[in-house]
Design an enzyme around this catalytic site. Structure first.
Site, PDB file in Angstrom:
ATOM      1  N   ASP A 149       0.828  -1.204   0.000  1.00  0.00           N
ATOM      2  CA  ASP A 149       0.000   0.000   0.000  1.00  0.00           C
ATOM      3  C   ASP A 149       0.864   1.257   0.000  1.00  0.00           C
ATOM      4  OD1 ASP A 149      -2.435  -1.307  -0.018  1.00  0.00           O
ATOM      5  OD2 ASP A 149      -2.627  -1.343   2.163  1.00  0.00           O
ATOM      6  N   ARG A 202      -2.583  -0.762  -8.321  1.00  0.00           N
ATOM      7  CA  ARG A 202      -3.907  -0.384  -7.836  1.00  0.00           C
ATOM      8  C   ARG A 202      -3.984   1.141  -7.902  1.00  0.00           C
ATOM      9  NH1 ARG A 202      -4.358  -1.254  -1.853  1.00  0.00           N
ATOM     10  NH2 ARG A 202      -5.262  -3.328  -2.173  1.00  0.00           N
ATOM     11  N   LYS A 205      -7.901   7.097  -5.115  1.00  0.00           N
ATOM     12  CA  LYS A 205      -7.897   8.560  -5.072  1.00  0.00           C
ATOM     13  C   LYS A 205      -6.825   9.074  -4.117  1.00  0.00           C
ATOM     14  CE  LYS A 205     -12.709   9.493  -6.327  1.00  0.00           C
ATOM     15  NZ  LYS A 205     -13.945  10.221  -5.952  1.00  0.00           N
ATOM     16  N   GLY A 206      -6.690   8.427  -2.963  1.00  0.00           N
ATOM     17  CA  GLY A 206      -5.727   8.881  -1.953  1.00  0.00           C
ATOM     18  C   GLY A 206      -6.448   9.489  -0.769  1.00  0.00           C
ATOM     19  N   THR A 244     -12.233   2.370  -6.148  1.00  0.00           N
ATOM     20  CA  THR A 244     -13.115   3.513  -5.917  1.00  0.00           C
ATOM     21  C   THR A 244     -14.521   3.013  -5.638  1.00  0.00           C
ATOM     22  OG1 THR A 244     -13.989   5.586  -6.847  1.00  0.00           O
ATOM     23  CG2 THR A 244     -13.656   3.764  -8.381  1.00  0.00           C
ATOM     24  N   ARG A 306      -7.412   7.423  12.694  1.00  0.00           N
ATOM     25  CA  ARG A 306      -6.393   8.129  11.924  1.00  0.00           C
ATOM     26  C   ARG A 306      -6.830   8.336  10.477  1.00  0.00           C
ATOM     27  NH1 ARG A 306      -2.472   5.314  15.165  1.00  0.00           N
ATOM     28  NH2 ARG A 306      -2.314   3.638  13.623  1.00  0.00           N
TER      29      ARG A 306
END
Length: 332
Positions: A149, A202, A205-206, A244, A306
Site C-alpha cells: 500500500d 492499484r 484517489k488517496g 473507488t 487516523r
C-alpha cells in the site's frame, strides 16, 4: 513559471473547523479505552463490524467465506501501521506469513495488502526490507500476491524503491504490486514509469491530506486526475485494479473498456469491506471482477480514527457509504 498559491483570510477561517476536527480525531485515536468502550455499545459494535472483519483471523474467516460465496475476490489487511520498535515490525511480518498459510489452508484468495510503516520503514529501512522479503518469499512458495500500500507522499519514493528491489522474489509466483494515488501531482509520471516496468498497480484517489504543491485539493481535480490515470492504466497496464466507490468513475471505466474492446477479465474493481455492498453485488452480477479490501486486527480503533483525521471529509464519506447503499448514490 508556476504561480504561487495563496490562501486568503476567508480560506483560513473556513479551514479552522477542519483543523480542529483533525486535531480532535488524532487525540481520540490515542485514547484506546474509547475503542473498547465503543464495542460495548450496540451501535458501536455494529459500526465496527461493518467496516472491520474482526480482531483475529478466526473472526475474519466467516467474512472471507461470505464474500467468496457472493462471487467477490478478497485481499486481506492485518491492521497496524507506524510501528515504533523492531520487535513490533517483526511481529507484523510474522503475522502476514501466518495469514498467508491460513488463507492457503482455507482455500481463500491468496492476496494480501500491507503497509511499509507497519514493517518498520520508519524504524530501520533494512529491517523493513528484511520483513517484506520474508513475506514475499512465503508468498512465492504459495503463489500468493502481495500488494504494498501507499502511505503519505513522504514515503512514496522509498516505497517504490523497496518494491523495485524486492519484486523479483516472487515474480511469476504470485507476484507483487504497488499503489498509485490520483491525488498526487507526481502520479502521472510514476504511472508511466511503472507501466513500462510491467508493474501491477492499484489506482486509488488517496486518503492522505497533502499540501497544494504536492496534491490536488478539490474533488473535481482529483476525479479528473483519476479518470486520466484510469484510462491510461486500462489501455496499457498489467492487471490493473481500480479502487473507488464512485459510481460515476466506475461507469466511466466500464464505458472506456467497452469502447476500446478491453475485456472485463483484464482488470478488476476494488472496494473496502462494508462500503457500498449493493454496488459490489450489482457489479459482480454484471460480470465484473470485484475485490474487497478486508481489514482485521486489534488495531482497528487507531486505524479507523487516523483515517478520519488524515482527511476529515472521510467522516462524511463513511456516512455516505451507509446511506448510499439505500439510495444508490455515489460515494468516494
Amino acid at each position: 513559471m508556476a504561480v504561487p498559491r495563496t490562501v486568503g483570510l476567508g480560506g483560513r477561517l473556513r479551514s479552522l473547523p477542519e483543523r480542529g476536527l483533525r486535531a480532535g480525531l488524532l487525540a481520540l485515536s490515542r485514547r484506546r479505552s474509547l475503542g473498547t468502550l465503543a464495542t460495548r455499545v450496540p451501535l458501536g459494535r455494529a459500526m465496527v463490524a461493518r467496516f472491520v472483519a474482526g480482531e483475529t483471523f478466526d473472526q475474519a474467516r466467516p467474512a472471507l467465506e461470505r464474500l467468496r460465496e457472493a462471487g467477490l475476490r478478497t485481499t486481506v489487511d492485518v491492521l497496524g501501521e507506524s510501528v515504533s520498535t523492531a520487535d513490533a515490525a517483526r511481529a507484523a511480518s510474522d503475522a502476514y506469513v501466518t495469514i498467508l498459510d491460513s488463507l492457503a489452508a482455507m482455500g481463500a484468495d491468496l492476496n494480501v495488502s500491507l503497509k511499509l510503516s507497519q514493517m518498520g520503514l520508519d524504524v530501520d529501512e533494512s529491517l523493513c526490507r528484511d520483513n517484506v522479503a520474508r513475506i514475499l518469499e512465503r508468498a512465492g512458495v504459495l503463489g500468493a500476491f502481495v500488494r504494498i500500500d501507499m502511505e503519505g507522499s513522504a514515503t512514496t519514493d522509498r516505497t517504490l524503491s523497496l518494491w523495485r528491489e524486492l519484486r523479483s522474489i516472487n515474480a511469476g509466483r504470485g507476484d507483487s504490486g504497488v499503489v498509485i494515488q490520483a491525488a498526487l501531482r507526481r502520479s502521472e509520471a510514476d504511472l508511466e514509469a511503472l507501466i513500462a516496468e510491467g508493474a501491477r498497480l492499484r489506482l486509488c484517489k488517496g486518503a492522505y491530506r497533502e499540501p497544494p504543491d504536492i496534491a490536488f485539493q478539490g474533488r473535481a481535480d482529483i476525479d479528473a486526475s483519476y479518470g486520466r490515470l484510469m484510462e491510461r492504466l486500462l489501455s496499457d497496464g498489467t492487471s490493473p485494479a481500480l479502487a473507488t466507490h464512485d459510481d460515476v468513475l466506475i461507469q466511466k471505466a466500464i464505458r472506456f473498456a467497452r469502447d476500446n474492446d478491453i475485456s472485463p477479465e483484464r482488470f478488476e474493481l476494488q472496494m473496502l469491506y462494508g462500503v457500498r455492498r449493493d454496488l459490489q453485488a450489482r457489479l459482480v452480477k454484471a460480470g465484473y471482477a470485484v475485490r474487497v479490501y478486508v481489514p482485521f486486527g486489534d488495531q482497528w480503533y487507531p486505524y479507523f480514527m487516523r483515517r478520519l483525521a488524515e482527511r476529515p471529509a472521510n467522516v462524511a464519506f463513511v456516512l455516505r457509504s451507509v446511506l448510499g447503499e439505500r439510495r444508490g448514490s455515489p460515494s468516494n
